[in-house]
Design a protein around this motif. Structure first.
Motif, mmCIF file in Angstrom:
data_model
loop_
_atom_site.group_PDB
_atom_site.id
_atom_site.type_symbol
_atom_site.label_atom_id
_atom_site.label_comp_id
_atom_site.label_asym_id
_atom_site.label_seq_id
_atom_site.Cartn_x
_atom_site.Cartn_y
_atom_site.Cartn_z
ATOM 1 N N ARG A 110 0.801 -1.225 0.000
ATOM 2 C CA ARG A 110 0.000 0.000 0.000
ATOM 3 C C ARG A 110 0.835 1.277 0.000
ATOM 4 O O ARG A 110 0.272 2.371 -0.091
ATOM 5 C CB ARG A 110 -0.950 0.006 1.197
ATOM 6 N N LYS A 111 2.165 1.143 0.135
ATOM 7 C CA LYS A 111 3.022 2.322 0.162
ATOM 8 C C LYS A 111 4.162 2.183 -0.838
ATOM 9 O O LYS A 111 4.594 1.078 -1.141
ATOM 10 C CB LYS A 111 3.592 2.559 1.566
ATOM 11 N N THR A 112 4.662 3.309 -1.322
ATOM 12 C CA THR A 112 5.781 3.314 -2.262
ATOM 13 C C THR A 112 7.088 3.064 -1.514
ATOM 14 O O THR A 112 7.159 3.169 -0.283
ATOM 15 C CB THR A 112 5.874 4.660 -2.976
ATOM 16 N N ALA A 113 8.133 2.759 -2.267
ATOM 17 C CA ALA A 113 9.453 2.571 -1.674
ATOM 18 C C ALA A 113 9.913 3.839 -0.959
ATOM 19 O O ALA A 113 10.534 3.780 0.112
ATOM 20 C CB ALA A 113 10.462 2.178 -2.757
ATOM 21 N N GLU A 114 9.603 4.983 -1.524
ATOM 22 C CA GLU A 114 9.965 6.262 -0.914
ATOM 23 C C GLU A 114 9.304 6.422 0.452
ATOM 24 O O GLU A 114 9.934 6.875 1.426
ATOM 25 C CB GLU A 114 9.541 7.399 -1.838
ATOM 26 N N MET A 115 8.046 6.034 0.558
ATOM 27 C CA MET A 115 7.324 6.162 1.818
ATOM 28 C C MET A 115 7.838 5.158 2.850
ATOM 29 O O MET A 115 7.937 5.472 4.037
ATOM 30 C CB MET A 115 5.830 5.982 1.586
ATOM 31 N N ILE A 116 8.163 3.943 2.409
ATOM 32 C CA ILE A 116 8.703 2.950 3.339
ATOM 33 C C ILE A 116 10.029 3.433 3.902
ATOM 34 O O ILE A 116 10.295 3.337 5.104
ATOM 35 C CB ILE A 116 8.853 1.585 2.641
ATOM 36 N N THR A 117 10.892 3.958 3.031
ATOM 37 C CA THR A 117 12.165 4.506 3.492
ATOM 38 C C THR A 117 11.935 5.613 4.521
ATOM 39 O O THR A 117 12.581 5.652 5.570
ATOM 40 C CB THR A 117 12.980 5.059 2.313
ATOM 41 N N ALA A 118 10.992 6.514 4.239
ATOM 42 C CA ALA A 118 10.730 7.625 5.149
ATOM 43 C C ALA A 118 10.264 7.131 6.517
ATOM 44 O O ALA A 118 10.617 7.704 7.550
ATOM 45 C CB ALA A 118 9.686 8.558 4.544
ATOM 46 N N HIS A 119 9.475 6.062 6.538
ATOM 47 C CA HIS A 119 8.939 5.547 7.798
ATOM 48 C C HIS A 119 9.988 4.770 8.607
ATOM 49 O O HIS A 119 9.942 4.773 9.837
ATOM 50 C CB HIS A 119 7.739 4.650 7.520
ATOM 51 N N TYR A 120 10.913 4.107 7.926
ATOM 52 C CA TYR A 120 11.846 3.229 8.629
ATOM 53 C C TYR A 120 13.244 3.828 8.805
ATOM 54 O O TYR A 120 14.000 3.379 9.666
ATOM 55 C CB TYR A 120 11.963 1.888 7.891
ATOM 56 N N LYS A 121 13.608 4.805 8.010
ATOM 57 C CA LYS A 121 14.963 5.354 8.063
ATOM 58 C C LYS A 121 15.288 5.854 9.469
ATOM 59 O O LYS A 121 14.514 6.592 10.086
ATOM 60 C CB LYS A 121 15.104 6.500 7.061
ATOM 61 N N GLY A 122 16.435 5.431 9.991
ATOM 62 C CA GLY A 122 16.864 5.847 11.314
ATOM 63 C C GLY A 122 16.446 4.922 12.436
ATOM 64 O O GLY A 122 16.932 5.050 13.564
ATOM 65 N N LYS A 123 15.556 3.971 12.166
ATOM 66 C CA LYS A 123 15.147 3.012 13.197
ATOM 67 C C LYS A 123 16.284 2.023 13.450
ATOM 68 O O LYS A 123 16.981 1.613 12.527
ATOM 69 C CB LYS A 123 13.869 2.281 12.787
ATOM 70 N N ARG A 124 16.452 1.631 14.715
ATOM 71 C CA ARG A 124 17.553 0.768 15.133
ATOM 72 C C ARG A 124 17.018 -0.608 15.511
ATOM 73 O O ARG A 124 16.033 -0.732 16.236
ATOM 74 C CB ARG A 124 18.291 1.397 16.315
ATOM 75 N N TYR A 125 17.696 -1.641 14.991
ATOM 76 C CA TYR A 125 17.244 -3.010 15.213
ATOM 77 C C TYR A 125 18.373 -3.894 15.720
ATOM 78 O O TYR A 125 19.549 -3.706 15.374
ATOM 79 C CB TYR A 125 16.681 -3.612 13.924
#
Length: 280
Positions: free
Chosen positions: A175-190
């Motif tokens: 439901r989301k573009t690659a750009e939106m996925i990057t924006a939501h996950y960028k900077g998250k630590r795992y």
């Protein structure tokens, strides 16, 4: 027949001074066909302001107006704050950018709507210029920016199996573009723990690709089992001090790593890429 969705309210509309709004409005651009995703942008140069202060203040403004604030990239000269317009069924990304120009700063806002989404250009223009008009200069602005950054909660370290992270990304990609996925996950630590493939040398570093496909069982086959062959690999790009150790691993061996999401890449295969990965 396909229908065109209409956005009635995009930005919080606020009053602004005539000079600031007029300059911002004169630089406003509306381009593109809404069937492909219309694009809107504006920019202005503000005296007695620096990029850090501008973006810190825009963070506070965006939060006050009900936007999702997704991430900020900033160096000594320039930066970009990514926010998301979350009202309605089809949220979209908005990029707020600032760059130092001597004792002033160039501030710009741009966005691209989703396909077949229509907004009135005058509403977008008023919203963008309304946000810019609330930026304060000098010491006053720097205090507001500092307070906004002091309120940022650091990303927690989330422990998760690579395959379940891959599953989350796969379902979001529907439901989301690659750009939106990057924006939501960028900077998250795992913190990830699982088996990896053969280490790969790529672009000056070592990459470890976690195996995410679930072994199929003809008797107890589940939806996850069937879907997992399409889940995107989780790729860890190793930090310099851990590259030698990573290079010694063999396919099928275990690796427990911490890393920070850099981007999601859509292709063959799609993948979620983490940077600065280290053994835990």
């Amino acid at each position: 027949m396909n229908t065109i969705r209409t956005i009635t309210t995009v930005f919080c509309l606020v009053a602004s001074s005539w000079v600031t709004a007029n300059t911002c409005e004169n630089n406003f651009r509306a381009e593109g066909d809404p069937r492909n995703g219309a694009e809107f942008s504006t920019n202005i140069n503000i005296a007695n302001l620096n990029a850090s202060s501008a973006l810190g203040q825009l963070r506070a403004i965006a939060l006050a107006d009900g936007f999702n604030v997704l991430g900020e990239e900033l160096d000594a000269a320039q930066g970009t704050l990514t926010i998301e317009q979350k009202n309605g069924r089809h949220p979209f990304l908005i990029y707020l950018t600032a760059a130092n120009k001597g004792t002033s700063a160039d501030v710009s806002i741009n966005t691209r709507l989703n396909r077949r989404t229509v907004a009135k250009p005058e509403d977008i223009r008023k919203g963008m210029c309304g946000m810019i008009a609330r930026i304060k200069t000098g010491v006053e602005g720097e205090k507001i920016a500092a307070a906004a950054r002091a309120a940022i909660v650091p990303e927690p370290l989330v422990e998760i199996q690579p395959r379940w992270l891959a599953k989350d990304i796969y379902r979001m990609a529907k439901r989301k573009t690659a750009e939106m996925i990057t924006a939501h996950y960028k900077g998250k630590r795992y913190l990830l723990d699982g088996t990896v493939g053969t280490p790969l040398e790529n672009d000056g570093t070592i990459e470890l690709w976690y195996k995410v496909t679930i072994d199929r069982n003809s008797i107890f086959e589940t939806l996850d089992t069937k879907e997992s062959m399409f889940w995107p690999p989780i790729v860890c790009r190793m930090a310099p001090e851990d590259r030698a150790r990573a290079a010694k691993l063999q396919e099928g061996e275990f690796a427990k790593l911490t890393g920070t999401v850099d981007h999601y890449w859509q292709g063959s295969p799609s993948k979620l890429v983490l940077k600065d990965c280290r053994f835990h």
